[in-house]
Enzyme design. Structure first.
Site, PDB file in Angstrom:
ATOM      1  N   LYS A 131      -8.483   7.279 -18.577  1.00 48.53           N
ATOM      2  CA  LYS A 131      -9.091   7.772 -19.734  1.00 48.53           C
ATOM      3  C   LYS A 131      -7.988   7.855 -20.786  1.00 48.53           C
ATOM      4  CE  LYS A 131     -13.151   8.488 -17.694  1.00 48.53           C
ATOM      5  NZ  LYS A 131     -12.726   9.001 -16.288  1.00 48.53           N
ATOM      6  N   ARG A 137       0.654  -1.236   0.173  1.00 47.40           N
ATOM      7  CA  ARG A 137       0.101  -0.054   0.100  1.00 47.40           C
ATOM      8  C   ARG A 137       0.835   1.374   0.117  1.00 47.40           C
ATOM      9  NH1 ARG A 137      -1.109   1.622   4.850  1.00 47.40           N
ATOM     10  NH2 ARG A 137      -2.012  -0.134   5.466  1.00 47.40           N
ATOM     11  N   ASP A 176      -7.419  19.672 -13.293  1.00 38.53           N
ATOM     12  CA  ASP A 176      -7.738  18.541 -14.028  1.00 38.53           C
ATOM     13  C   ASP A 176      -7.475  18.453 -15.257  1.00 38.53           C
ATOM     14  OD1 ASP A 176      -9.031  16.044 -14.593  1.00 38.53           O
ATOM     15  OD2 ASP A 176     -10.870  16.070 -13.430  1.00 38.53           O
ATOM     16  N   TYR A 196     -16.965  17.356 -14.112  1.00 40.75           N
ATOM     17  CA  TYR A 196     -17.425  16.016 -13.916  1.00 40.75           C
ATOM     18  C   TYR A 196     -18.590  15.641 -12.804  1.00 40.75           C
ATOM     19  CZ  TYR A 196     -17.309  11.140 -13.258  1.00 40.75           C
ATOM     20  OH  TYR A 196     -17.844   9.794 -12.901  1.00 40.75           O
TER      21      TYR A 196
HETATM   22  N1  PLP Z   1     -12.162  13.986 -13.756  1.00 37.82           N
HETATM   23  C1  PLP Z   1     -12.517  13.870 -15.205  1.00 37.82           C
HETATM   24  C2  PLP Z   1     -12.579  15.294 -15.643  1.00 37.82           C
HETATM   25  C3  PLP Z   1     -13.741  12.698 -15.536  1.00 37.82           C
HETATM   26  O1  PLP Z   1     -14.229  12.883 -16.669  1.00 37.82           O
HETATM   27  C4  PLP Z   1     -13.471  11.671 -14.648  1.00 37.82           C
HETATM   28  C5  PLP Z   1     -14.176  10.253 -14.736  1.00 37.82           C
HETATM   29  O2  PLP Z   1     -15.010  10.453 -15.796  1.00 37.82           O
HETATM   30  C6  PLP Z   1     -12.988  11.815 -13.142  1.00 37.82           C
HETATM   31  C7  PLP Z   1     -12.182  13.098 -12.979  1.00 37.82           C
HETATM   32  C8  PLP Z   1     -13.029  10.514 -12.238  1.00 37.82           C
HETATM   33  O3  PLP Z   1     -12.288   9.580 -12.834  1.00 37.82           O
HETATM   34  P1  PLP Z   1     -12.440   8.012 -12.193  1.00 37.82           P
HETATM   35  O4  PLP Z   1     -13.682   7.645 -12.949  1.00 37.82           O
HETATM   36  O5  PLP Z   1     -11.264   7.227 -12.813  1.00 37.82           O
HETATM   37  O6  PLP Z   1     -12.429   8.000 -10.673  1.00 37.82           O
END
Ligand code: PLP
Length: 387
Positions: free
Chosen positions: A197, A48, A172, A100
């Site tokens: 992604k 971990r 982000d 998101y």
């Molecule tokens: N940030 C963005 C812009 C996203 O589109 C997403 C998921 O779709 C996330 C964060 C969250 O990521 P995760 O689905 O890997 O937890």
């Protein structure tokens, strides 16, 4: 390592394995590591806390983002949670209104309970950002381009405003990836990725990561990575590392395809509106052209059809799969109001400019002609306009 992006993607953090010369960095599938004597390790103690494959990924991500320290997590949301764990009850966070849905839910349904306060503002409007600061503002959260409306925030300008008030800036970078923009070099303190992604790119991993510029901030985030325990397994780290090796070539094709798809959709009589920062009519086109090397591969559209017909459209494509997520080699599409943004209250969605009929496309790296033909045949089957 002092090399260019595509070289770093293949070499940074991933030397040939010492014992055998294996050219691919191995998966260290182990939960613990033998110690020399109590408390004296060979660099790793418990799975971990650290793992060599995870460390390889973290070093590679830091190199791609232009410096700092990589910290990998089990998902993008786990990475987002760690950023909030550095705060205390009473601290205030400013975040973009177009965000998101899962991040919005994490803020409003999880961390608000523990006394954090959130303001959602239009961060493409720097005056609105400036007005949103309070004496207690500790974090500014930028998602650019944003999900699902593809709005673009000027990272350098927003970071300068935050810096002047002592707030930490999280950017982000999931939609753009470091191949298109490097927020740390523009003044952000932490870059966040859903590695699920584009970084992984093949729809076979859920993962997340942070890259922090300042060593003390990185140490604090690393403490929460271990203390809260939302860490990725070694095999997932290996798969993300493998995806990253082709990030540059994939993003070139993704973005080229998306530009062609957006142009086709913008000229289609059944499409009322196309949200794509690469189109000259997009409200943030100039900022995107300055800040990003390419315009990305996410395209959102509004059809002139009724809501029911717009939803039906998402079931008529043959190459675009109706699914959550994005950033895969394989094209996907979704209906944000009922899928990725279902956790955002309908009135908040409407206030934020997300129409009920919005459809989000993640343009893959198939042949662009085939993708356009697929969208054309689906559009041909929806009724032109609804009540
Ligand atoms: N940030 C963005 C812009 C996203 O589109 C997403 C998921 O779709 C996330 C964060 C969250 O990521 P995760 O689905 O890997 O937890």
């Amino acid at each position: 390592m002092d090399h260019r992006f595509d070289t770093l993607a293949i070499h940074a953090g991933q030397p040939n394995e010492e014992r055998t010369g294996a050219v691919t960095f191995p998966i260290f599938q182990t939960s613990t590591f033998g110690q020399i004597e109590p408390g004296v390790t060979k660099g790793f103690s418990y799975g971990r806390t650290d793992n060599p494959t995870r460390r390889a990924l973290e070093e590679c991500l830091a190199a791609l983002e232009g410096g700092g320290f990589g910290i990998a997590f089990a998902s993008g949301l786990a990475a987002a949670g760690a950023c909030l764990q550095i705060l205390r009850a009473g601290d205030h966070v400013i975040a973009g209104r177009d965000l998101y849905g899962g991040v919005y839910r994490l803020f409003t349904k999880v961390y608000r309970k523990f006394g954090l306060e959130f303001t959602f503002a239009d961060l493409t409007d720097l005056a609105e950002l400036e007005r949103s600061f309070r004496p207690t503002t500790k974090l500014v959260w930028l998602e650019t381009p944003s999900n699902p409306l593809l709005r673009v925030t000027d990272i350098a300008a927003a970071s300068a405003l935050a810096k002047a008030r002592g707030a930490v800036v999280v950017a982000d970078n999931t939609f753009a990836t470091p191949y298109l923009q490097r927020p740390l070099l523009l003044g952000a303190d932490i870059v966040l990725h859903s590695t699920t992604k584009y970084l992984n790119g093949h729809s076979d991993v859920v993962g997340g990561a942070l890259v922090a510029r300042d060593p003390d901030l990185a140490t604090e985030l690393r403490f929460y990575q271990n203390a809260a325990g939302a860490v990725p397994g070694p095999q997932d780290c290996f798969l993300v590392l493998r995806g990253i090796k082709t990030l540059g070539v994939r993003m070139d094709r993704h973005c080229r395809n998306a530009a062609r798809v957006a142009e086709f959709l913008a000229g289609h009589p059944k499409v009322e509106r196309v949200h794509y920062p690469g189109l000259p009519g997009h409200p943030d086109h100039a900022v995107a052209a300055r800040q990003q090397s390419l315009f990305g591969a996410m395209v959102s559209i509004e059809l002139g059809a009724s809501l029911a017909e717009a939803k039906r459209f998402t079931t008529l494509t043959r190459l675009f799969t109706l699914a959550e997520s994005l950033g895969s080699v394989k094209s996907l599409l979704c209906h944000p109001p009922t899928m990725t943004h279902a956790s955002v209250e309908p009135e908040v969605r409407r206030r934020n400019g997300i129409p009920d009929g919005l459809i989000r496309l993640s343009v893959g790296i198939e042949d662009a002609e085939d993708l356009i033909e697929d969208l054309a045949q689906a559009l041909a089957r929806v009724a032109p306009s609804g009540p």
